[in-house]
Enzyme design. Structure first.
Site, PDB file in Angstrom:
ATOM      1  CD  GLU A 187      -3.129  -1.073   0.359  1.00  0.00           C
ATOM      2  OE1 GLU A 187      -3.728   0.008   0.360  1.00  0.00           O
ATOM      3  OE2 GLU A 187      -3.518  -2.052  -0.311  1.00  0.00           O
ATOM      4  CG  HIS A 263      -3.446   2.565   4.571  1.00  0.00           C
ATOM      5  ND1 HIS A 263      -4.254   3.344   3.787  1.00  0.00           N
ATOM      6  CD2 HIS A 263      -3.178   1.457   3.845  1.00  0.00           C
ATOM      7  CE1 HIS A 263      -4.482   2.739   2.632  1.00  0.00           C
ATOM      8  NE2 HIS A 263      -3.845   1.590   2.635  1.00  0.00           N
ATOM      9  CB  CYS A 392      -4.812   9.743   2.861  1.00  0.00           C
ATOM     10  SG  CYS A 392      -5.209   8.842   4.333  1.00  0.00           S
TER      11      CYS A 392
HETATM   12  O1  SUG Z   1      -7.810   2.785   0.293  1.00  0.00           O
HETATM   13  N1  SUG Z   1     -10.628   4.900   0.438  1.00  0.00           N
HETATM   14  C1  SUG Z   1      -9.191   4.727   0.502  1.00  0.00           C
HETATM   15  C2  SUG Z   1      -8.603   5.662   1.522  1.00  0.00           C
HETATM   16  C3  SUG Z   1      -7.102   5.667   1.470  1.00  0.00           C
HETATM   17  C4  SUG Z   1      -6.515   6.411   2.604  1.00  0.00           C
HETATM   18  N2  SUG Z   1      -5.113   6.438   2.480  1.00  0.00           N
HETATM   19  C5  SUG Z   1      -4.229   6.415   3.498  1.00  0.00           C
HETATM   20  N3  SUG Z   1      -4.572   6.070   4.712  1.00  0.00           N
HETATM   21  N4  SUG Z   1      -3.007   6.662   3.237  1.00  0.00           N
HETATM   22  C6  SUG Z   1      -8.814   3.285   0.808  1.00  0.00           C
HETATM   23  O2  SUG Z   1      -9.534   2.652   1.589  1.00  0.00           O
HETATM   24  C7  SUG Z   1     -12.825   4.558  -0.521  1.00  0.00           C
HETATM   25  C8  SUG Z   1     -13.466   4.624  -1.890  1.00  0.00           C
HETATM   26  C9  SUG Z   1     -14.947   4.509  -1.850  1.00  0.00           C
HETATM   27  O3  SUG Z   1     -15.476   3.810  -0.984  1.00  0.00           O
HETATM   28  O4  SUG Z   1     -15.609   5.137  -2.710  1.00  0.00           O
HETATM   29  C10 SUG Z   1     -11.330   4.390  -0.566  1.00  0.00           C
HETATM   30  O5  SUG Z   1     -10.817   3.794  -1.495  1.00  0.00           O
END
Ligand code: SUG
Length: 468
Positions: A187, A263, A392
């Site tokens: 990730e 994460h 993020c």
């Molecule tokens: O991978 N949300 C992302 C959020 C990523 C956050 N990044 C970090 N923590 N670095 C994920 O879960 C949700 C998309 C949706 O439900 O429409 C989403 O992909």
């Protein structure tokens, strides 16, 4: 372009920067409820999104960083809907007909191929600065994001974009994503921290993983997936040519993943020689801290100019519960060293000011003797509702002056580009997207028109598949 010798490149006397590359939030930003284990994504599933507001919030955050005197970079949104993926899955015919077929028979696939999730650039790749790598190059490995289907389709475009931005073999080394299997789930920078005394000096890299893929009887989550594996982190440290003495691997606490910290950047954040973390973030905190301390002190033995101490700023559960940490995104903040300031500044999401427990903690923190001297808040609510906070939305890239000079300057923001981007958003983005709007072929058409214009703004040529 000026050429620099590798000797000059490694000189610690050279200026160095941490450049934050934020993701420009794409015109298809919507709430698909796609991420199992991400509490915000699930609880806001199928709500009405506001893409224009989302993108303007993102641009404002970038402008705020610039106003602090920092270099600010930008990464572009990807082609959405990603019709090539739908074609791979057996849908055929015109774009319009594919959208109609998928919306009737598999709306979850349409939402996945429409997700603007590449905005969260902390998941774009892992970066190792040149001061750490044996070949003195900056290394990038695009993250395969293999745990979630909608994110697994990002890495090819990410790798291509990184090669355009950091297009110089003398300074930069690019690696494609790791093999697409659950054993190598990766990730990116969201599970990676680096400790150093100054961005251009040699540093110590911490790779955090959620599980071992090949080891029996290891501790594991009960409820939610652990997206990052030890084996993936280890492979990246090999690809980036890091010495064993400069890396530490630590397992994230499965309990905290089950509480919604999918994460590690949901429960910790680092900058320079400081690690701000929740006390329950890791399986074996004491062992991790001891190894970090020992390896950090050994980085530059005998150099009296360098501080060999690491600072751990730990947040105890009785001050901030896991639930509050996950809800408020206290740790998903940017810990910044602003020019000409003594202490560090923590840039947090507004939601952490609104959480009573967290805001009381922040008041208290500022009375303590830690490197964190100041807190600021930023409104990125549209992204937050999908589980993406200030940290993020950014990818940190530590660069020397020579490397910054070798970076494609179109992707480093200035006033002119920011104002053009704001206008571009105003011109092309919808005010709202409802789940049923994804079935409308006109939305796809609008997105492609917007992205086509964006490639002109960035002098990218025919970058996206729909342009070829
Ligand atoms: O991978 N949300 C992302 C959020 C990523 C956050 N990044 C970090 N923590 N670095 C994920 O879960 C949700 C998309 C949706 O439900 O429409 C989403 O992909």
């Amino acid at each position: 372009m000026t050429m620099h010798s590798s000797k000059e490149q490694n000189s610690s006397k050279q200026n160095s920067y941490e450049v934050n590359f934020d993701g420009l939030i794409g015109p298809s930003h919507n709430y698909g409820g796609l991420s199992h284990g991400n509490v915000a994504s699930k609880s806001n599933a199928l709500k009405i999104s506001q893409p224009r507001k989302a993108a303007l919030q993102g641009l404002e955050k970038m402008q705020a960083n610039r106003s602090f005197g920092l270099q600010q970079g930008i990464l572009l949104p990807q082609q959405r809907p990603h019709l090539p993926t739908l074609r791979k899955l057996g849908f055929s015919g015109s774009d319009k007909s594919i959208i109609q077929q998928v919306s009737n028979s598999a709306p979850e696939l349409l939402a996945s191929c429409y997700s603007a999730s590449s905005m969260w650039t902390a998941n774009a790749c892992t970066v190792s600065p040149s001061a750490d790598s044996a070949d003195h190059k900056v290394h990038f490995t695009a993250a395969n994001l293999s745990s979630m289907f909608h994110r697994s389709i990002e890495h090819q475009c990410t790798a291509k974009l990184l090669r355009v931005i950091f297009d110089n073999d003398e300074y930069f080394s690019h690696h494609d994503a790791l093999p697409m299997s659950s054993q190598f789930g990766d990730e990116g920078a969201a599970n990676h921290s680096r400790f150093t005394n100054s961005y251009g000096e040699q540093g110590l890299q911490l790779f955090v993983f959620g599980r071992y893929a090949f080891r029996q009887n290891s501790v594991a989550t009960a409820k939610f997936p652990s997206r990052q594996t030890y084996e993936a982190s280890l492979a990246i440290s090999r690809l980036h040519k890091l010495d064993e003495s400069q890396v530490v691997f630590a397992q994230q606490n499965p309990k905290i993943i089950d509480a919604g910290a999918f994460h590690n950047d949901v429960v910790s954040v680092s900058n320079l020689n400081t690690f701000f973390m929740h006390e329950e973030a890791f399986v074996d905190k004491a062992a991790m801290q001891a190894e970090l301390r020992q390896k950090f002190a050994a980085l530059a033995p005998g150099n009296p100019e360098l501080n060999s101490e690491l600072n751990f700023v730990e947040v105890p559960t009785d001050m901030v519960s896991l639930e509050s940490a996950v809800k408020s995104y206290l740790f998903n903040s940017q810990l910044l060293q602003l020019p000409n300031q003594d202490g560090m500044t923590l840039v947090l999401p507004e939601e952490s000011r609104e959480n009573a427990e967290v805001s009381a903690y922040l008041e208290w923190l500022q009375t303590q003797s830690t490197p964190i001297k100041e807190v600021k808040f930023v409104d990125v609510r549209q992204s937050m509702q999908n589980g993406g906070g200030p940290a993020c939305l950014r990818l940190r890239v530590a660069l020397t002056q020579a490397e910054l000079d070798a970076t494609n300057s179109n992707f480093i923001l200035n006033d002119d580009r920011l104002s053009k981007l704001n206008q571009w958003v105003e011109r092309h983005y919808r005010e709202e997207i409802t789940p049923s709007d994804l079935a409308d072929p006109a939305l796809a058409e609008e997105n492609f028109v917007a992205l086509d214009e964006l490639t002109q703004l960035f002098e990218l040529g025919s970058f996206y598949e729909f342009q070829q």
